[in-house]
Motif scaffolding. Structure first.
Motif, PDB file in Angstrom:
ATOM      1  N   SER A   3      11.676 -31.855  -4.917  1.00 23.60           N
ATOM      2  CA  SER A   3      12.295 -32.883  -5.738  1.00 23.60           C
ATOM      3  C   SER A   3      12.842 -32.276  -7.018  1.00 23.60           C
ATOM      4  O   SER A   3      12.183 -31.459  -7.658  1.00 23.60           O
ATOM      5  N   GLU A   4      14.030 -32.669  -7.403  1.00 23.11           N
ATOM      6  CA  GLU A   4      14.588 -32.193  -8.662  1.00 23.11           C
ATOM      7  C   GLU A   4      14.125 -33.053  -9.828  1.00 23.11           C
ATOM      8  O   GLU A   4      14.351 -32.729 -10.987  1.00 23.11           O
ATOM      9  N   ASP A   5      13.489 -34.186  -9.530  1.00 21.13           N
ATOM     10  CA  ASP A   5      13.062 -35.094 -10.580  1.00 21.13           C
ATOM     11  C   ASP A   5      11.751 -34.655 -11.211  1.00 21.13           C
ATOM     12  O   ASP A   5      11.486 -34.944 -12.372  1.00 21.13           O
ATOM     13  N   THR A   6      10.904 -33.988 -10.454  1.00 20.01           N
ATOM     14  CA  THR A   6       9.613 -33.533 -10.945  1.00 20.01           C
ATOM     15  C   THR A   6       9.604 -32.010 -10.932  1.00 20.01           C
ATOM     16  O   THR A   6       9.875 -31.393  -9.908  1.00 20.01           O
ATOM     17  N   VAL A   7       9.279 -31.413 -12.059  1.00 25.34           N
ATOM     18  CA  VAL A   7       9.319 -29.958 -12.195  1.00 25.34           C
ATOM     19  C   VAL A   7       8.001 -29.474 -12.781  1.00 25.34           C
ATOM     20  O   VAL A   7       7.483 -30.040 -13.744  1.00 25.34           O
ATOM     21  N   VAL A   8       7.452 -28.433 -12.167  1.00 30.04           N
ATOM     22  CA  VAL A   8       6.239 -27.796 -12.664  1.00 30.04           C
ATOM     23  C   VAL A   8       6.639 -26.493 -13.336  1.00 30.04           C
ATOM     24  O   VAL A   8       7.335 -25.671 -12.734  1.00 30.04           O
ATOM     25  N   ARG A   9       6.211 -26.303 -14.567  1.00 26.95           N
ATOM     26  CA  ARG A   9       6.547 -25.104 -15.318  1.00 26.95           C
ATOM     27  C   ARG A   9       5.556 -24.003 -14.979  1.00 26.95           C
ATOM     28  O   ARG A   9       4.344 -24.189 -15.063  1.00 26.95           O
ATOM     29  N   ASP A  18      -3.268 -29.616  -9.696  1.00 26.93           N
ATOM     30  CA  ASP A  18      -2.357 -30.708  -9.338  1.00 26.93           C
ATOM     31  C   ASP A  18      -0.918 -30.214  -9.296  1.00 26.93           C
ATOM     32  O   ASP A  18      -0.135 -30.603  -8.415  1.00 26.93           O
ATOM     33  N   GLY A  19      -0.551 -29.367 -10.246  1.00 27.26           N
ATOM     34  CA  GLY A  19       0.799 -28.813 -10.234  1.00 27.26           C
ATOM     35  C   GLY A  19       1.051 -27.971  -9.006  1.00 27.26           C
ATOM     36  O   GLY A  19       2.118 -28.048  -8.379  1.00 27.26           O
ATOM     37  N   LEU A  20       0.077 -27.153  -8.639  1.00 26.88           N
ATOM     38  CA  LEU A  20       0.216 -26.338  -7.438  1.00 26.88           C
ATOM     39  C   LEU A  20       0.377 -27.211  -6.203  1.00 26.88           C
ATOM     40  O   LEU A  20       1.241 -26.952  -5.344  1.00 26.88           O
ATOM     41  N   LEU A  21      -0.435 -28.247  -6.092  1.00 21.22           N
ATOM     42  CA  LEU A  21      -0.349 -29.140  -4.934  1.00 21.22           C
ATOM     43  C   LEU A  21       1.014 -29.813  -4.857  1.00 21.22           C
ATOM     44  O   LEU A  21       1.578 -29.978  -3.768  1.00 21.22           O
ATOM     45  N   ALA A  22       1.562 -30.178  -6.011  1.00 21.49           N
ATOM     46  CA  ALA A  22       2.872 -30.828  -6.027  1.00 21.49           C
ATOM     47  C   ALA A  22       3.963 -29.889  -5.548  1.00 21.49           C
ATOM     48  O   ALA A  22       4.850 -30.275  -4.773  1.00 21.49           O
ATOM     49  N   VAL A  23       3.923 -28.642  -5.984  1.00 22.76           N
ATOM     50  CA  VAL A  23       4.932 -27.671  -5.555  1.00 22.76           C
ATOM     51  C   VAL A  23       4.761 -27.354  -4.072  1.00 22.76           C
ATOM     52  O   VAL A  23       5.740 -27.335  -3.308  1.00 22.76           O
ATOM     53  N   ALA A  24       3.531 -27.111  -3.643  1.00 20.63           N
ATOM     54  CA  ALA A  24       3.290 -26.711  -2.257  1.00 20.63           C
ATOM     55  C   ALA A  24       3.671 -27.798  -1.269  1.00 20.63           C
ATOM     56  O   ALA A  24       4.154 -27.511  -0.169  1.00 20.63           O
ATOM     57  N   SER A  25       3.486 -29.049  -1.663  1.00 23.53           N
ATOM     58  CA  SER A  25       3.789 -30.158  -0.760  1.00 23.53           C
ATOM     59  C   SER A  25       5.243 -30.590  -0.823  1.00 23.53           C
ATOM     60  O   SER A  25       5.667 -31.482  -0.070  1.00 23.53           O
ATOM     61  N   GLY A  26       6.018 -29.983  -1.718  1.00 25.42           N
ATOM     62  CA  GLY A  26       7.427 -30.330  -1.822  1.00 25.42           C
ATOM     63  C   GLY A  26       7.713 -31.508  -2.718  1.00 25.42           C
ATOM     64  O   GLY A  26       8.853 -31.962  -2.800  1.00 25.42           O
ATOM     65  N   VAL A  27       6.699 -32.000  -3.436  1.00 19.69           N
ATOM     66  CA  VAL A  27       6.895 -33.133  -4.335  1.00 19.69           C
ATOM     67  C   VAL A  27       7.594 -32.702  -5.618  1.00 19.69           C
ATOM     68  O   VAL A  27       8.313 -33.484  -6.242  1.00 19.69           O
ATOM     69  N   ALA A  28       7.383 -31.455  -6.012  1.00 19.76           N
ATOM     70  CA  ALA A  28       7.937 -30.970  -7.276  1.00 19.76           C
ATOM     71  C   ALA A  28       8.641 -29.635  -7.090  1.00 19.76           C
ATOM     72  O   ALA A  28       8.288 -28.844  -6.212  1.00 19.76           O
ATOM     73  N   GLY A  29       9.623 -29.386  -7.926  1.00 19.42           N
ATOM     74  CA  GLY A  29      10.252 -28.089  -8.009  1.00 19.42           C
ATOM     75  C   GLY A  29       9.575 -27.252  -9.087  1.00 19.42           C
ATOM     76  O   GLY A  29       8.555 -27.654  -9.651  1.00 19.42           O
ATOM     77  N   ILE A  30      10.133 -26.080  -9.373  1.00 22.70           N
ATOM     78  CA  ILE A  30       9.539 -25.221 -10.392  1.00 22.70           C
ATOM     79  C   ILE A  30      10.560 -24.844 -11.450  1.00 22.70           C
ATOM     80  O   ILE A  30      11.769 -24.832 -11.198  1.00 22.70           O
ATOM     81  N   GLU A  31      10.049 -24.542 -12.632  1.00 21.70           N
ATOM     82  CA  GLU A  31      10.833 -23.971 -13.721  1.00 21.70           C
ATOM     83  C   GLU A  31      10.049 -22.766 -14.227  1.00 21.70           C
ATOM     84  O   GLU A  31       8.858 -22.887 -14.558  1.00 21.70           O
ATOM     85  N   VAL A  32      10.671 -21.618 -14.263  1.00 27.36           N
ATOM     86  CA  VAL A  32      10.002 -20.397 -14.689  1.00 27.36           C
ATOM     87  C   VAL A  32      10.245 -20.187 -16.178  1.00 27.36           C
ATOM     88  O   VAL A  32      11.388 -20.229 -16.648  1.00 27.36           O
ATOM     89  N   ASP A  33       9.174 -19.956 -16.914  1.00 25.05           N
ATOM     90  CA  ASP A  33       9.242 -19.790 -18.358  1.00 25.05           C
ATOM     91  C   ASP A  33      10.001 -18.512 -18.734  1.00 25.05           C
ATOM     92  O   ASP A  33       9.641 -17.409 -18.289  1.00 25.05           O
ATOM     93  N   PRO A  34      11.036 -18.606 -19.559  1.00 28.04           N
ATOM     94  CA  PRO A  34      11.809 -17.411 -19.936  1.00 28.04           C
ATOM     95  C   PRO A  34      10.975 -16.361 -20.666  1.00 28.04           C
ATOM     96  O   PRO A  34      11.197 -15.157 -20.491  1.00 28.04           O
ATOM     97  N   MET A  35      10.032 -16.785 -21.491  1.00 32.27           N
ATOM     98  CA  MET A  35       9.192 -15.826 -22.210  1.00 32.27           C
ATOM     99  C   MET A  35       8.354 -15.011 -21.240  1.00 32.27           C
ATOM    100  O   MET A  35       8.143 -13.807 -21.431  1.00 32.27           O
TER     101      MET A  35
END
Length: 479
Positions: A3-9, A18-35
């Motif tokens: 999902s593009e609506d929910t993003v885990v940083r 919970d964030g891991l479960l959301a990404v693994a199940s396809g509920v959430a996408g990811i955003e990688v921290d630039p730092m």
């Protein structure tokens, strides 16, 4: 896939289960921290510099018992290392587990201790972002890093193995990328997180199901009184007793001065599991954000160590398995109570129809089958011992086996708990006056809407499957 609506940083520091479960199940996408990405580049440069000045384990040496063998500037050393560690055998991990393992590995890399290149980090991030899935086989880990499975992931990123699903990226793996890629227990951690999530749901649902049984058996709420449990307030016990008081509030006059153990000692039996589940959650949260690679690359140099040994995780997995089993066996005890006409005031086995009908008799066989399957795998994994790699590696945590065992347990438990749920709902249908207007009525309504209301003898498999599928909804009642 995501999902593009929910993003885990992902930043190597703040990933939650919970964030891991959301990404693994396809509920959430990811955003990688630039730092975090900037730190990756700095640490890779530090590893290159250390490698140019002397021996760095795995970067210009062999590994294990070959640690004293210099590989010099061999550009193929990284790929040869991955190929040699790619056992590629055993059961294939499902898509959710594979995505979870990749996400764990990416976040651990972003913690900044691996020395892996920005190029490989970006490729792994793109794989997670796109929903691509590698083929990861289960076997080849002993709780000191998931070497075989992560070598498969590395070779997939290198283009030597196909992505099983999705348009995964391909990149170059050099001599400084291979060991950092596989020096992690990411698959073990992912397996444990997924299993713990199911166990947590099942544990909460089991309390709600027990409350239904309590009403069906006209239990005595005195065993759950606050004054009783504050007198010996073990972790979790006050919480469980309070939940039960809330669930059975307004129940009618008790049928007995003291109930059988299946009802009376429920807070005492469930409390250790509640405590162990919470402790394992904390351990896994630390593992998700851990820089565990050997060697560890920091701002002040290269450090060789034993952080890959997951003893704390193994012991915590043992604790959850050891404390959840009594919860399940107590559920089987309550199922037995529901079969008894002297306790229910209803027909034996909650049967309907002609004399001699069997009712729910056979469900006890199903439960004992499942309990036995769980018990045969209950040896504490932390008790294991070994000597491998020419005697250099003479200990392991076996956390991997503990995670798999908890996963099996979490797959058996729903049907076991479902048997009690089916029986409790049937008993309350036969004696509807015992159902209160308290919060447990919602649980009854959820189950009654899905389960066959008829009492005649018939195959029970469908009822058990439907009841097992209701556990997340019942757990929400407890929440």
């Amino acid at each position: 896939m995501t999902s593009e609506d929910t993003v885990v940083r992902l930043d190597g520091q703040t990933l939650t289960t919970d964030g891991l479960l959301a990404v693994a199940s396809g509920v959430a996408g990811i955003e990688v921290d630039p730092m975090a990405l900037s730190r990756i580049g700095d640490r890779h440069a530090a590893l290159d510099d250390a490698r140019a000045r002397g021996a760095v384990y795995g970067a210009n040496t062999g590994v294990g018992a070959n640690r004293h063998e210099s590989t010099g500037d061999d550009l193929d050393h990284g790929l040869r290392l991955l190929r040699s560690h790619c056992a590629a055998t055993g059961p294939v991990e499902d898509d959710v587990t594979a995505r979870a393992a990749m996400t764990v590995r990416l976040n651990q890399i972003l913690a900044g201790g691996s020395g892996i290149s920005r190029r490989v980090t970006d490729a792994l991030a793109e794989a997670v972002r796109s929903g691509a899935v590698p083929t990861l086989h289960s076997w080849g880990a002993i709780g000191t890093a998931d070497l075989a499975a992560l070598a498969e992931l590395g070779l997939t990123l290198a283009g030597e193995r196909p992505w099983r699903y999705g348009p995964g990226p391909v990149t170059t793996i050099d001599a400084t990328d291979a060991l950092p890629m596989i020096s992690s227990s990411a698959l073990t951690v992912a397996t444990a997180v997924l299993a713990l999530d199911r166990v947590h749901t099942q544990l909460r649902a089991s309390t709600v199901i027990a409350a239904l049984t309590f009403l069906a058996l006209q239990g005595n709420p005195g065993a759950y009184e606050a004054v009783v449990h504050h007198a010996r307030a073990h972790p979790g016990q006050v919480e469980v007793a309070g939940m039960l008081r809330w669930l059975v509030a307004g129940s009618g006059a008790p049928a007995r001065i003291q109930d059988p153990f299946g009802l009376r000692v429920l807070p005492q039996v469930a409390a250790p599991a509640v405590h162990a589940v919470g402790a394992l959650h904390d351990v896994l949260t630390a593992e998700l954000n851990a820089a565990v690679e050997n060697p560890l690359i920091t701002a002040d140099g290269v450090h060789h160590h034993g952080q890959f040994h997951t003893a704390t995780l193994a012991s915590s997995l043992d604790a959850v398995r050891g404390t959840f089993l009594p919860v399940l066996s107590l559920s089987s005890a309550r199922l037995g109570l529901l079969m008894r006409p002297d306790l229910t005031g209803l027909r034996a086995f909650l049967a309907g129809g002609p004399v001699g009908s069997s009712g729910l008799m056979i469900s006890e066989y199903v439960v004992q089958d499942l309990l036995t399957e769980i018990r045969v795998g209950m040896q504490p994994v932390a008790a294991g011992t070994l000597t491998i790699s020419l005697g250099l590696e003479e200990h392991a945590s076996f956390a991997t086996q503990g995670a798999r065992s908890l996963r099996r347990m979490s797959h058996y438990a729903p049907t076991l708990l479902a048997a009690e749920l089916v029986a409790a709902v049937r008993a309350l249908r036969m004696a509807p006056g015992r159902l209160t207007d308290g919060p447990v009525r919602r649980a009854f309504e959820i189950a009654a809407a899905s389960l066959d209301p008829s009492f005649e003898d018939r195959p029970l498999g469908t009822d058990l499957e439907r009841a097992a599928a209701l556990l997340p909804e019942l757990a929400a009642v407890a929440a």
